[in-house]
Design a protein around this motif. Structure first.
Motif: not given
Ligand SMILES: NC(=O)c1ccc[n+]([C@@H]2O[C@H](COP(=O)([O-])OP(=O)(O)OC[C@H]3O[C@@H](n4cnc5c(N)ncnc54)[C@H](OP(=O)(O)O)[C@@H]3O)[C@@H](O)[C@H]2O)c1
Length: 269
Positions: A13, A15, A53-55, A80, A83, A132, A149, A175-178, A182
């Motif tokens: 995503g 990151g 890294l597991d945060v 970043n 979940y 978010s 958030k 961000p809003g929905f991406m 996720f």
């Molecule tokens: N997509 C949306 O609609 C949306 C909207 C607003 C905000 N956000 C925010 O945007 C950020 C990125 O999300 P994304 O949309 O790119 O979704 P994503 O593809 O699910 O990416 C989330 C990332 O966080 C990692 N992660 C989860 N738990 C973790 C932990 N304990 N330690 C380290 N890494 C961990 C996941 O790693 P693994 O591969 O190991 O699971 C993945 O790399 C997040 O903070 C999310 O809350 C997303």
């Protein structure tokens, strides 16, 4: 001079796409993720370093920050990883609730704290955290995730008092929905009392109604780059059409009216 960014949640995503963008721009990228063995794309890029890294693991945070600083002094920390834990509060266990806050909130805060002595010593450093729009407009059956958030939004603002005078900048990307994985990576919980409504919410999502305006994460990564390089003291960056449009609506209509609209959209009430 070549700059360095440290990214959490770089396996997918936003990151991952941000890691690629900064590498293309000539930065050294320390891309961290829970499982580096699975990563086959970033590992091919010469200026990208993968670290595990597991945060939610405080000990690992301290070890990884020291390792990263040995690879290259970090200019930008991009918090970043995150979940969503979805479902009615009554169906959520203590462990699930704690893991949600340990990852999204305490992981971000602990990692930031671990970098501060390095940034303070250099009188430089930028901290950017993905929050978010949910922090301002929550959706049904997801009360804890937006609470994490919202905590990060106000934490970011609060930290400016202590960091400004040290030459350290702190910002959030909202961000809003991406269009990422996720939703598929969400942790779902069910409770019989709320099942009917929860199913309506899931159906609304799978018809892609609420997420139909989802933004391309590449557009959000461009805002991360802007925040990292614009030298401004702006705190919050509403990023992408969805967040900008809905935040404007919130300001115009107020939260009660917006929640009514969201209720109709998801639950048809
Ligand atoms: N997509 C949306 O609609 C949306 C909207 C607003 C905000 N956000 C925010 O945007 C950020 C990125 O999300 P994304 O949309 O790119 O979704 P994503 O593809 O699910 O990416 C989330 C990332 O966080 C990692 N992660 C989860 N738990 C973790 C932990 N304990 N330690 C380290 N890494 C961990 C996941 O790693 P693994 O591969 O190991 O699971 C993945 O790399 C997040 O903070 C999310 O809350 C997303």
């Amino acid at each position: 001079m070549n700059k360095t960014i440290f990214i959490t949640g770089a396996s997918s995503g936003l990151g991952k796409i941000t890691a690629k963008l900064f590498a293309e721009k000539g930065w050294t990228v320390i891309a961290t993720m829970r499982n580096t063995e699975k990563e086959t794309e970033l590992s091919q890029l010469p200026t990208v370093h993968l670290l595990q890294l597991d945060v939610s693991n405080p000990k690992q945070i301290m070890e990884v920050v020291a390792k990263a600083e040995q690879i290259s002094p970090v200019d930008v920390l991009f918090n970043n990883a995150g979940y969503v834990l979805a479902g009615a509060l009554e169906g959520i266990s203590d462990e699930q609730m704690e893991q949600q806050f340990n990852t999204n909130v305490f992981g971000t805060i602990r990692l930031t704290r671990a970098f501060l002595p390095y940034f303070r010593e250099r009188k430089a450093g930028t901290i950017i955290t993905t929050t978010s729009l949910g922090a301002y407009i929550p959706d049904p059956f997801m009360s804890l995730y937006p609470a994490t958030k919202a905590a990060l939004e106000i934490w970011t603002a609060g930290m400016t008092y202590e960091l400004d005078r040290l030459g350290i900048t702190i910002k959030s990307i909202v961000p809003g929905f991406m269009q990422t994985n996720f939703a598929n990576n969400a942790q779902m919980t069910l409770h019989p009392v709320y099942e009917e409504e929860m199913m309506k919410v899931l159906a609304a999502y799978s018809n892609s109604g609420p997420a139909s305006e989802a933004d391309n994460p590449a557009d959000i990564a461009a805002v991360v780059y802007e925040a990292a390089t614009d030298g401004k003291s702006q705190i919050h960056y509403f990023a992408g059409n969805d967040a900008i449009t809905r935040y404007k609506e919130l300001k115009l209509e107020g939260i009660d009216s917006i929640l009514d609209t969201r209720r109709k959209l998801f639950l048809g009430e």
